[in-house]
Design a protein around this motif. Sequence first.
Motif, PDB file in Angstrom:
ATOM      1  N   TRP A 199       0.884  -1.267   0.091  1.00  0.00           N
ATOM      2  CA  TRP A 199       0.042  -0.083  -0.115  1.00  0.00           C
ATOM      3  C   TRP A 199       0.849   1.199  -0.062  1.00  0.00           C
ATOM      4  O   TRP A 199       0.170   2.378  -0.385  1.00  0.00           O
ATOM      5  N   ARG A 200       2.093   1.281   0.557  1.00  0.00           N
ATOM      6  CA  ARG A 200       2.655   2.273   0.604  1.00  0.00           C
ATOM      7  C   ARG A 200       3.446   2.784  -0.769  1.00  0.00           C
ATOM      8  O   ARG A 200       3.487   3.847  -1.174  1.00  0.00           O
ATOM      9  N   ASN A 207      -4.851  -3.175  -0.855  1.00  0.00           N
ATOM     10  CA  ASN A 207      -4.753  -1.963  -1.786  1.00  0.00           C
ATOM     11  C   ASN A 207      -6.117  -1.625  -2.467  1.00  0.00           C
ATOM     12  O   ASN A 207      -6.365  -0.493  -2.524  1.00  0.00           O
ATOM     13  N   ILE A 241      -8.171   0.371   0.265  1.00  0.00           N
ATOM     14  CA  ILE A 241      -7.745   1.928   0.018  1.00  0.00           C
ATOM     15  C   ILE A 241      -8.394   2.453  -1.312  1.00  0.00           C
ATOM     16  O   ILE A 241      -8.868   3.465  -1.368  1.00  0.00           O
ATOM     17  N   THR A 252      -7.174  -3.544 -10.174  1.00  0.00           N
ATOM     18  CA  THR A 252      -6.303  -2.950  -8.930  1.00  0.00           C
ATOM     19  C   THR A 252      -5.157  -3.942  -8.951  1.00  0.00           C
ATOM     20  O   THR A 252      -3.993  -3.697  -8.659  1.00  0.00           O
ATOM     21  N   ASP A 293       2.445   6.116  -6.167  1.00  0.00           N
ATOM     22  CA  ASP A 293       2.421   5.979  -7.697  1.00  0.00           C
ATOM     23  C   ASP A 293       1.503   6.777  -8.085  1.00  0.00           C
ATOM     24  O   ASP A 293       0.305   6.768  -7.621  1.00  0.00           O
ATOM     25  N   PHE A 349      -2.250   5.693  -9.131  1.00  0.00           N
ATOM     26  CA  PHE A 349      -3.177   5.325  -8.062  1.00  0.00           C
ATOM     27  C   PHE A 349      -4.273   6.552  -7.996  1.00  0.00           C
ATOM     28  O   PHE A 349      -5.306   6.196  -7.942  1.00  0.00           O
ATOM     29  N   TYR A 350      -3.624   7.567  -7.779  1.00  0.00           N
ATOM     30  CA  TYR A 350      -4.587   8.836  -7.932  1.00  0.00           C
ATOM     31  C   TYR A 350      -5.536   8.954  -8.944  1.00  0.00           C
ATOM     32  O   TYR A 350      -6.569   9.386  -8.775  1.00  0.00           O
ATOM     33  N   LEU A 375       0.657   4.188  -3.046  1.00  0.00           N
ATOM     34  CA  LEU A 375       0.070   5.628  -2.553  1.00  0.00           C
ATOM     35  C   LEU A 375       1.184   6.334  -3.205  1.00  0.00           C
ATOM     36  O   LEU A 375       1.083   7.659  -3.292  1.00  0.00           O
TER      37      LEU A 375
END
Length: 408
Positions: free
Chosen positions: A215-216, A350, A353, A338, A221, A224-225, A219
């Motif tokens: 997950w870190r 992932n 989130i 995902t 990358d 992802f957004y 976030l």
Amino acid sequence: MNLTKKRWLVLGASCLINIIIGSLYAWSVFAQPMAKYLSDLSGTSIQNLAIVFTVANSVGPISMIFGGFLNDRFGPRKIVIVGGVLFGAGMILSGFARSLAMLLITYGLGVGLGMSLVYGCTVSSTVKFFPDKRGLVGGLTTASYGISSVLVPPIANALNQAVGVTASFKILGVISAVVILVFSFFLLRCPANYAPDGWVPPVVSTAKARQEKNWRMMLGDPIFYTMILMLCCGAFSGMMIISQASPVAQQMIGMSVSAAATAVSVLALFNTAGRLLAGVISDKISSVLTLRIFFALSALGAVVLSFSGIGNIVLFYLGIAAIGLGFGAIMGVFPGFTATQFGARNNSVNYGIMFIGFAAAGYFGPTIMSAIYAAQGQYRTAFYISAALSLAGILLTLLYHMQNKRKN
């Protein structure tokens, strides 16, 4: 029985469990009789309970992310049992609610947290067992969640009329808890780097081989957004309509209560079909192209609804069919999308989130629609906003394509 065969039992159990928790989508059938019941108790008019559905969806990422960590550590069975008890208890206690505040706790928090805890485990765990069919399995597991809205509304409506809305909550709560607990024992933890018999993972480039991310890393990358914004835009129309489908059908089209309940089921049927259809399509073409097609369909559906009015039943059904297909497709594609983008190993967390994008849509969609109707006495502006966000989703797929191409 080896895992290649057992995985189909896992898929079947996950689908049956998701049918039960998908009863959350039938909220609009409960909303009006529950509003009347609470109004009669308090002596104060309660016009709209959309906030309850909004809270139930908004809390989803909390238990999905937390449940994702626990799922990776303990496996899906124990987490689904806990979530099933929470879901069933929340539904039962909603039958004892005597105020909006209590309903927000029992249904909004109890049912909402239980649903997402179970959903996150069933979807992400099952997708891990099918690296060869991610689109199809993502579509099946999410479609089973959506099909509940075809099955539950007429049942709930009949129960409401026969025994009252509070007794309906209690009956459905008991049934939900029992079914989830029974089928949870068929769930298994997927081994790391699992490959089914006879399947050879495709050869990928060195750049693409580095996509297994926690997950870190996810976030960090930028893709992802872009993806989470796509999910939010894609879920907005569906969440806006689903939360208030029955009141919209009655107030905008002039349908009876029973006809509006049928409309809820039709919306859910197309929602389910979209998940299955997109799952098959995305395994043949790319996920992003599939999303682009269904974003366009959602935008068209919102525009069609904006032209609906009293007696325009055909336009209304065309509009909700297009939105149902679009919403279902986007929700069906995203679990596998995902996993493909960031790797299957950490998909439980992932995807939890990523689900924040859905929760945001679950909050803003119903809230904006309620606010517009309260201020203007009509829904047309809400449909325009929905269409605009679907078009924004198309632009985001183009941005994703450029980002991915530059990265690889």
